[in-house]
Design a protein around this motif. Structure first.
Motif, PDB file in Angstrom:
ATOM      1  N   GLY A  29      41.265   5.336  32.782  1.00 27.67           N
ATOM      2  CA  GLY A  29      41.702   4.274  33.674  1.00 27.67           C
ATOM      3  C   GLY A  29      43.104   4.490  34.193  1.00 27.67           C
ATOM      4  O   GLY A  29      43.799   5.436  33.809  1.00 27.67           O
ATOM      5  N   ARG A  30      43.533   3.587  35.053  1.00 28.71           N
ATOM      6  CA  ARG A  30      44.845   3.673  35.700  1.00 28.71           C
ATOM      7  C   ARG A  30      45.988   3.704  34.689  1.00 28.71           C
ATOM      8  O   ARG A  30      46.892   4.527  34.796  1.00 28.71           O
ATOM      9  CB  ARG A  30      45.007   2.496  36.652  1.00 28.71           C
ATOM     10  CG  ARG A  30      46.347   2.456  37.357  1.00 28.71           C
ATOM     11  CD  ARG A  30      46.473   1.211  38.221  1.00 28.71           C
ATOM     12  NE  ARG A  30      45.508   1.209  39.290  1.00 28.71           N
ATOM     13  CZ  ARG A  30      45.748   1.645  40.522  1.00 28.71           C
ATOM     14  NH1 ARG A  30      46.935   2.119  40.816  1.00 28.71           N
ATOM     15  NH2 ARG A  30      44.830   1.611  41.440  1.00 28.71           N
ATOM     16  N   LEU A  33      46.324   7.106  32.924  1.00 30.31           N
ATOM     17  CA  LEU A  33      46.838   8.177  33.789  1.00 30.31           C
ATOM     18  C   LEU A  33      48.290   7.942  34.188  1.00 30.31           C
ATOM     19  O   LEU A  33      49.046   8.904  34.355  1.00 30.31           O
ATOM     20  CB  LEU A  33      45.943   8.352  35.010  1.00 30.31           C
ATOM     21  CG  LEU A  33      44.553   8.928  34.700  1.00 30.31           C
ATOM     22  CD1 LEU A  33      43.773   9.152  35.979  1.00 30.31           C
ATOM     23  CD2 LEU A  33      44.639  10.208  33.901  1.00 30.31           C
ATOM     24  N   GLN A  34      48.703   6.689  34.322  1.00 26.73           N
ATOM     25  CA  GLN A  34      50.119   6.431  34.584  1.00 26.73           C
ATOM     26  C   GLN A  34      50.968   6.878  33.400  1.00 26.73           C
ATOM     27  O   GLN A  34      52.026   7.482  33.581  1.00 26.73           O
ATOM     28  CB  GLN A  34      50.344   4.941  34.870  1.00 26.73           C
ATOM     29  CG  GLN A  34      49.880   4.536  36.245  1.00 26.73           C
ATOM     30  CD  GLN A  34      50.030   3.044  36.490  1.00 26.73           C
ATOM     31  OE1 GLN A  34      50.128   2.242  35.566  1.00 26.73           O
ATOM     32  NE2 GLN A  34      50.028   2.667  37.766  1.00 26.73           N
ATOM     33  N   THR A  84      51.153  10.636  33.428  1.00 22.47           N
ATOM     34  CA  THR A  84      52.043  11.096  34.496  1.00 22.47           C
ATOM     35  C   THR A  84      53.496  11.014  34.047  1.00 22.47           C
ATOM     36  O   THR A  84      54.273  11.952  34.275  1.00 22.47           O
ATOM     37  CB  THR A  84      51.835  10.257  35.777  1.00 22.47           C
ATOM     38  OG1 THR A  84      50.469  10.356  36.174  1.00 22.47           O
ATOM     39  CG2 THR A  84      52.733  10.744  36.910  1.00 22.47           C
ATOM     40  N   HIS A 137      45.502  11.907  45.005  1.00 27.69           N
ATOM     41  CA  HIS A 137      44.615  10.761  45.205  1.00 27.69           C
ATOM     42  C   HIS A 137      43.670  10.686  44.012  1.00 27.69           C
ATOM     43  O   HIS A 137      43.015  11.678  43.685  1.00 27.69           O
ATOM     44  CB  HIS A 137      43.816  10.913  46.496  1.00 27.69           C
ATOM     45  CG  HIS A 137      44.680  11.030  47.714  1.00 27.69           C
ATOM     46  ND1 HIS A 137      44.168  11.284  48.956  1.00 27.69           N
ATOM     47  CD2 HIS A 137      46.033  10.931  47.891  1.00 27.69           C
ATOM     48  CE1 HIS A 137      45.149  11.336  49.846  1.00 27.69           C
ATOM     49  NE2 HIS A 137      46.286  11.138  49.209  1.00 27.69           N
ATOM     50  N   ILE A 138      43.599   9.518  43.391  1.00 32.22           N
ATOM     51  CA  ILE A 138      42.780   9.347  42.191  1.00 32.22           C
ATOM     52  C   ILE A 138      41.689   8.324  42.465  1.00 32.22           C
ATOM     53  O   ILE A 138      41.943   7.253  43.007  1.00 32.22           O
ATOM     54  CB  ILE A 138      43.643   8.893  40.995  1.00 32.22           C
ATOM     55  CG1 ILE A 138      44.723   9.939  40.707  1.00 32.22           C
ATOM     56  CG2 ILE A 138      42.769   8.666  39.764  1.00 32.22           C
ATOM     57  CD1 ILE A 138      45.721   9.528  39.643  1.00 32.22           C
ATOM     58  N   ARG A 139      40.464   8.697  42.092  1.00 35.36           N
ATOM     59  CA  ARG A 139      39.316   7.775  42.163  1.00 35.36           C
ATOM     60  C   ARG A 139      38.785   7.614  40.751  1.00 35.36           C
ATOM     61  O   ARG A 139      38.655   8.583  40.010  1.00 35.36           O
ATOM     62  CB  ARG A 139      38.211   8.353  43.059  1.00 35.36           C
ATOM     63  CG  ARG A 139      38.597   8.679  44.481  1.00 35.36           C
ATOM     64  CD  ARG A 139      38.328   7.604  45.512  1.00 35.36           C
ATOM     65  NE  ARG A 139      37.049   6.969  45.440  1.00 35.36           N
ATOM     66  CZ  ARG A 139      36.062   7.127  46.311  1.00 35.36           C
ATOM     67  NH1 ARG A 139      36.198   7.945  47.318  1.00 35.36           N
ATOM     68  NH2 ARG A 139      34.934   6.467  46.174  1.00 35.36           N
ATOM     69  N   TYR A 140      38.473   6.371  40.384  1.00 31.68           N
ATOM     70  CA  TYR A 140      37.991   6.081  39.036  1.00 31.68           C
ATOM     71  C   TYR A 140      36.477   5.891  38.983  1.00 31.68           C
ATOM     72  O   TYR A 140      35.913   5.745  37.913  1.00 31.68           O
ATOM     73  CB  TYR A 140      38.708   4.836  38.486  1.00 31.68           C
ATOM     74  CG  TYR A 140      40.204   5.053  38.393  1.00 31.68           C
ATOM     75  CD1 TYR A 140      40.755   5.782  37.344  1.00 31.68           C
ATOM     76  CD2 TYR A 140      41.060   4.561  39.379  1.00 31.68           C
ATOM     77  CE1 TYR A 140      42.123   6.009  37.274  1.00 31.68           C
ATOM     78  CE2 TYR A 140      42.423   4.781  39.300  1.00 31.68           C
ATOM     79  CZ  TYR A 140      42.950   5.500  38.253  1.00 31.68           C
ATOM     80  OH  TYR A 140      44.295   5.728  38.183  1.00 31.68           O
TER      81      TYR A 140
END
Length: 194
Positions: free
Chosen positions: A45-46, A49-50, A53, A67-70
């Motif tokens: 999930g977001r 990944l944050q 990062t 660009h990220i798609r979940y």
């Protein structure tokens, strides 16, 4: 490919960030310059990944080229067409599918034979012939060990036949050291210590 929780997603996310920024990958491999990257994070999930990062590239505020798609439709159920539309529109240099099993359609009994698996890759190869980009697909390894580390890749015979380059990440749980085995159709096998 790699066993669960051994770092394959970390490795590919690190490479995706390096490609998006035009930075040196794994603090060793120089980049040819920044490229647009599509990362299909189908297991993460977001928030996760944050956090990754921030650890991989501290101080980065924005990553406009990443660009990220979940979520994404299975490849043979509209996913191939959608992927080509996005590649055409955005001119991605790298597309990462993490993890391929989330985009595979299941066979009648839940499993696929060699031909079904190979045919799943045919439309992706056709897209790559029309658009110059690198496609990286993550998958798991079988639980049983194999004499040849590449034979441990799930669906190995069809996966090996359809790909240009195979990577297998080998790392013991919670170990700081890993080995990346590389099999390239146009070069000799090699192993990198990470």
């Amino acid at each position: 490919g790699g066993k669960s929780k051994r770092g394959k997603s970390w490795l590919m996310f690190d490479l995706a960030i390096a490609a998006a920024l035009g930075n040196t990958a794994l603090r060793h491999f120089p980049s040819a310059g920044a490229a647009k990257v599509l990362y299909l994070a189908l297991e993460d999930g977001r928030a996760r990944l944050q956090g990754r990062t921030r650890l991989i590239c501290p101080g980065v505020e924005t990553l406009d080229n990443l660009h990220i798609r979940y979520a994404f439709p299975p490849l043979l159920e509209g996913g191939v067409e959608l992927l080509e539309q996005e590649i055409t529109r955005e001119q991605y240099g790298l597309v990462v599918i993490d993890v391929l099993a989330k985009l595979e359609s299941k066979g009648k009994n839940g499993a696929k034979n060699y031909n079904e698996t190979y045919e799943m890759f045919a439309p992706l190869q056709a897209i790559r012939q029309r658009h110059p980009f690198c496609l990286a697909m993550l998958t798991h390894l079988r639980k049983s060990d194999a004499d040849d580390v590449f034979d441990a890749i799930m669906g190995s015979a069809a996966y090996q036949g359809a790909q240009d380059v195979l990577w297998v990440l080998e790392r013991k749980p919670k170990d700081d050291f890993a080995f990346l085995h590389v099999r390239d159709k146009d070069a000799e096998d090699k192993t990198l210590a990470l």
